[in-house]
Design an enzyme around this catalytic site. Structure first.
Site, PDB file in Angstrom:
ATOM      1  N   ASN A  29      23.388  -4.175 -59.370  1.00 43.32           N
ATOM      2  CA  ASN A  29      22.634  -5.177 -58.595  1.00 43.32           C
ATOM      3  C   ASN A  29      21.231  -5.287 -59.181  1.00 43.32           C
ATOM      4  O   ASN A  29      20.406  -4.403 -58.990  1.00 43.32           O
ATOM      5  CB  ASN A  29      22.580  -4.735 -57.125  1.00 43.32           C
ATOM      6  N   LYS A  32      18.941  -7.347 -58.409  1.00 41.08           N
ATOM      7  CA  LYS A  32      17.927  -7.825 -57.457  1.00 41.08           C
ATOM      8  C   LYS A  32      17.082  -8.923 -58.108  1.00 41.08           C
ATOM      9  O   LYS A  32      17.609  -9.739 -58.864  1.00 41.08           O
ATOM     10  CB  LYS A  32      17.065  -6.653 -56.975  1.00 41.08           C
ATOM     11  N   HIS A  38      23.555  -7.367 -48.045  1.00 46.01           N
ATOM     12  CA  HIS A  38      22.750  -6.247 -48.568  1.00 46.01           C
ATOM     13  C   HIS A  38      21.647  -5.929 -47.561  1.00 46.01           C
ATOM     14  O   HIS A  38      21.105  -6.840 -46.910  1.00 46.01           O
ATOM     15  CB  HIS A  38      22.146  -6.646 -49.922  1.00 46.01           C
ATOM     16  N   GLU A  81      18.635  -5.304 -47.889  1.00 48.02           N
ATOM     17  CA  GLU A  81      17.364  -6.020 -48.109  1.00 48.02           C
ATOM     18  C   GLU A  81      17.430  -7.417 -47.500  1.00 48.02           C
ATOM     19  O   GLU A  81      16.436  -7.932 -46.990  1.00 48.02           O
ATOM     20  CB  GLU A  81      17.043  -6.056 -49.615  1.00 48.02           C
ATOM     21  N   GLU A 100      25.998   1.698 -48.078  1.00 51.06           N
ATOM     22  CA  GLU A 100      24.675   1.932 -48.643  1.00 51.06           C
ATOM     23  C   GLU A 100      23.710   2.416 -47.554  1.00 51.06           C
ATOM     24  O   GLU A 100      23.168   1.587 -46.800  1.00 51.06           O
ATOM     25  CB  GLU A 100      24.127   0.644 -49.245  1.00 51.06           C
ATOM     26  N   GLY A 108      16.788   2.735 -53.536  1.00 51.56           N
ATOM     27  CA  GLY A 108      15.530   2.611 -54.269  1.00 51.56           C
ATOM     28  C   GLY A 108      14.523   3.703 -53.954  1.00 51.56           C
ATOM     29  O   GLY A 108      13.354   3.599 -54.316  1.00 51.56           O
ATOM     30  N   SER A 163      20.565   5.020 -54.927  1.00 53.50           N
ATOM     31  CA  SER A 163      20.040   5.893 -55.981  1.00 53.50           C
ATOM     32  C   SER A 163      21.138   6.554 -56.823  1.00 53.50           C
ATOM     33  O   SER A 163      21.024   7.718 -57.210  1.00 53.50           O
ATOM     34  CB  SER A 163      19.099   6.941 -55.378  1.00 53.50           C
TER      35      SER A 163
HETATM   36  C1  PEP Z   1      21.155  -1.431 -54.295  1.00 56.02           C
HETATM   37  O1  PEP Z   1      20.379  -2.273 -54.691  1.00 56.02           O
HETATM   38  O2  PEP Z   1      22.151  -1.794 -53.686  1.00 56.02           O
HETATM   39  C2  PEP Z   1      20.882  -0.016 -54.559  1.00 56.02           C
HETATM   40  C3  PEP Z   1      21.748   0.872 -54.140  1.00 56.02           C
HETATM   41  O3  PEP Z   1      19.715   0.281 -55.235  1.00 56.02           O
HETATM   42  P1  PEP Z   1      19.341   1.690 -55.942  1.00 56.02           P
HETATM   43  O4  PEP Z   1      20.531   2.084 -56.777  1.00 56.02           O
HETATM   44  O5  PEP Z   1      18.125   1.392 -56.758  1.00 56.02           O
HETATM   45  O6  PEP Z   1      19.094   2.686 -54.847  1.00 56.02           O
END
Ligand code: PEP
Length: 251
Positions: free
Chosen positions: A9, A11, A95, A97, A167, A173, A213
Site C-alpha cells: 500500500n 498510500k 483502510h 486511515e 490491521e 506506521g 509494520s
Molecule cells: C498499511 O498501510 O496498511 C500499513 C499496514 O502500513 P505499515 O506497514 O507502514 O504499518
C-alpha cells in the site's frame, strides 16, 4: 490450501516516474501465479500507466479506495466501473486511515464491497482495533462487528473470494508490530466469525492478511502462522528491494 497474497500500500507516496521504475524492477521477479498473489495499491493517477506496465506479468494493481456509486455528481470521486475499465485488479476498502480521516463507515465499506464484486474487482477489506480497544480487551468484539457489517448481504461464494486485512491501528506506521501470536489469534477469531456467519467451508477459503509494520525481517514468522494468509504492507512496500524481500517469504 489458501494462496498467500502480499499487497503493498503506497498510500500518498511516489510520483509517476518512481512508480513505473518500481514496477520495472519488480514485475518479472514476483512469485509464480500459482504460488502467491502480489499486488501494488497505487494512487489513482498512476493506475492506468501501471496496468499497462504490468500487462502479462503476475504483478497485480489495486486502487486504495473508490466510491460505491456507478456514476454521478460526486466531485473528486472515482467510480468502481472506472477502475474496472482501466483493468485494475483489486481495491482496498475501509483502510483505517480512511475510516479515521475521511468518514469511511461500516455502511460505506459494505456498499463498496458490493460494488467491487459487481465490477469484478478483488476487495481487500480492512478491519482492526485502536490501541484503546486493544488495551480494554474488546478487540474481538470490534473486529467481529466490523467483519459482519463489511460482508453483510454477500453470498458465501463472494465472502470466500474476499480478502480481509486485519490491521490493528496501533501497529500501522508505528513500527509496533503485533506479535505473530497476537496477529494470528485475531486473524483466527475473524475466521471464526466468517464460519459462524457463512459456514466452515467459506471460512476455510477466505484469505486473511495481517497488516501493521510488516517488514522483511518479520514477514517470514508472520506468514508461518496458521491463520495469516498474507500481508498488507505500507512503509516496507515503498522500496522495490524491500518489496521483493517481502515476496520472498511466499515464493
Ligand atoms: C498499511 O498501510 O496498511 C500499513 C499496514 O502500513 P505499515 O506497514 O507502514 O504499518
Amino acid at each position: 490450501m489458501r494462496k498467500p497474497i502480499i499487497a503493498g500500500n503506497w498510500k500518498m507516496f511516489k510520483l509517476k516516474g518512481d512508480a513505473l521504475a518500481f514496477v520495472e524492477a519488480v514485475k518479472n521477479n514476483v512469485p509464480a501465479a500459482d504460488k502467491a498473489d502480489s499486488i501494488v495499491c497505487a494512487p489513482f493517477v498512476f493506475l492506468d500507466a501501471l496496468v499497462e506496465a504490468t500487462k502479462g506479468t503476475n504483478l497485480g494493481v489495486a486502487a486504495q479506495n473508490m466510491h460505491f456509486e456507478e456514476e454521478g455528481a460526486f466531485t473528486g470521486e472515482i467510480a468502481p466501473r472506472m477502475l474496472a475499465d482501466l483493468g485494475v485488479n483489486a481495491v482496498v476498502i475501509g483502510h483505517s486511515e480512511r475510516r479515521e480521516m475521511f468518514n469511511e463507515t461500516d455502511e460505506t465499506v459494505n456498499k463498496k464491497v458490493h460494488a467491487a464484486f459487481k465490477h469484478n474487482l478483488l476487495p481487500i477489506v480492512c478491519v482492526g482495533e485502536s490501541l484503546e480497544v486493544r488495551e480494554n480487551g474488546t478487540t474481538n468484539d470490534v473486529v467481529d462487528a466490523q467483519t459482519v457489517k463489511a460482508l453483510a448481504g454477500l453470498t458465501a461464494e463472494q465472502v470466500a473470494g474476499t480478502v480481509i486485512a486485519y490491521e490493528p491501528i496501533w501497529a500501522i506506521g508505528t513500527g509496533k508490530t503485533a506479535t505473530s501470536e497476537q496477529a494470528n489469534e485475531t486473524c483466527g477469531y475473524i475466521r471464526s466469525v466468517v464460519a459462524r456467519e457463512y459456514g466452515q467451508a467459506t471460512a476455510d477459503a477466505v484469505r486473511i492478511q495481517y497488516g501493521g509494520s510488516v517488514k522483511p525481517d518479520n514477514v517470514v514468522e508472520l506468514m508461518a502462522q496458521s491463520d495469516i494468509d498474507g500481508a498488507l504492507v505500507g512503509g516496507a512496500s515503498l522500496d522495490s528491494e524491500s518489496f521483493l524481500a517481502l515476496l520472498d517469504a511466499v515464493k
